[in-house]
Every structure is written in C-alpha cells, then in structure tokens.
Design an enzyme around this catalytic site. Structure first.
Site, PDB file in Angstrom:
ATOM      1  CD  GLU A 182      -5.733  39.086  99.990  1.00  0.00           C
ATOM      2  OE1 GLU A 182      -4.840  38.284  99.626  1.00  0.00           O
ATOM      3  OE2 GLU A 182      -6.931  38.951  99.688  1.00  0.00           O
ATOM      4  CD  GLU A 196     -16.753  44.858 110.150  1.00  0.00           C
ATOM      5  OE1 GLU A 196     -17.802  44.316 110.503  1.00  0.00           O
ATOM      6  OE2 GLU A 196     -16.623  46.083 109.950  1.00  0.00           O
ATOM      7  CD  GLU A 212      -9.281  39.902 103.512  1.00  0.00           C
ATOM      8  OE1 GLU A 212      -9.069  39.314 102.455  1.00  0.00           O
ATOM      9  OE2 GLU A 212      -9.341  41.142 103.595  1.00  0.00           O
TER      10      GLU A 212
END
Length: 181
Positions: free
Chosen positions: A96, A138, A140
């Site tokens: 992230e 995918e 995100e």
C-alpha cells in the site's frame, strides 16, 4: 458460552470473499430464544509506519460501505486464517505505501465490532522505513501521504478520521511511544 446463553444452531446465510454471515439460534436460561446475526472474518493486520522525522504514513482509499474515501493506516486481511499478523502487516505496508521495514513491533490487537463479528486486527509499529514500491491489488487505488501526530489527532477529534483501527492505533502509538513516563 455462559450458563445463561447458549447457541443451539448456526446456519450459513452468505459466504463472500472476506466474510461469512451466519444466523445463530440462541437459547437462554429463562427459556427464551432468539436469532442473532454473526459475521466470521479470518482476521487482519495493520501497521503504523513511522518515518525518520516522526511523521506517520497514511493511505487514502475509497471505501464502498461509506461511499467515500477514508484516511487510514495501511491494513489488509490475512491471506490464510493462521497467517502470522506480522507477515500480513509487512506485506500490506509495502503493497500500500511502497515502503518496507525490518523493524516492526506489536502495538495492540483489537476486535472491531464485538456485538456481531469476530474480526481481530493485530496492529504493529514500523520504523526505519526503506523505500521500495507499491504492489497494489487489481482494483485498488491508494494515495499515500505522511502526517504529523498532531495533524492526525486533530483529524480524529474533528471527525475527519472515523476508522476505528486507525483511531485506536494512532492514540495507542502516542500513549506508548510519545508520552512515555
């Protein structure tokens, strides 16, 4: 279970990709019965990524349940029910934020909604961050930005940050590491 309450049946109502919804049939010592909702979640991990200057990396992403973006600490579900939380936290940190860390320490564990869900989130603090690159899933979309602890607390108390794991993590981090007596 206690002597006053016992589950006498459980039926699966829905199985999704991250949770299972059950209808539990309950019986009470006084003879009454009830149906309770129960949501099973395999668990998750989250991380408070602390930059060398003390700022904390946060992620902004769209949350369908709220129909808007939220500002949160990086987090994600366990890949397997028995996956160690620290492994999940390391993976989610890099996926992230584009940073990784070999210096991670457990901060706390929490249960998100004890009235109807068993989700458990282990939260870690990551220091000595090493720049890497994001590996987003995918579908995100995540924006990453760093904030001071005071900026985050102001957003918590003004209602701009509402995510429970993030609030608990930021305030626990401050209590444990900043206001040490």
């Amino acid at each position: 279970m206690s002597d006053e309450v016992r589950r006498v049946g459980r039926e699966l109502v829905y199985q999704g990709t991250i949770l299972e919804v059950y209808k539990d049939h309950m019986e009470f010592a006084n003879g009454n019965t009830a149906e309770w909702d129960f949501i099973h979640h395999n668990g998750a991990a989250a991380v408070v990524p602390v930059m060398d200057d003390g700022r904390i990396l946060m992620v902004r992403q769209y949350r369908n349940a709220l129909e808007r973006e939220t500002l949160e600490i990086p987090a994600g579900k366990l890949d397997k029910p028995k996956e160690p939380g620290i492994d999940c936290a390391r993976r989610e940190l890099e996926e992230e934020t584009g940073y990784r860390s070999e210096n991670m320490e457990k901060l706390l564990s929490l249960r998100t909604t004890v009235a109807f869900c068993n989700e458990r989130i282990e939260i870690f603090v990551a220091r000595d961050l090493i720049s890497s690159h994001q590996h987003l899933d995918e579908g995100e979309y995540v924006d990453v930005k760093s904030y001071s602890l005071n900026e985050l607390k102001e957003m918590i108390f003004s209602g701009k940050i509402e995510d429970s794991k993030t609030i608990a993590a930021i305030l626990a981090y401050e209590s444990r590491y900043v206001h040490v007596k």
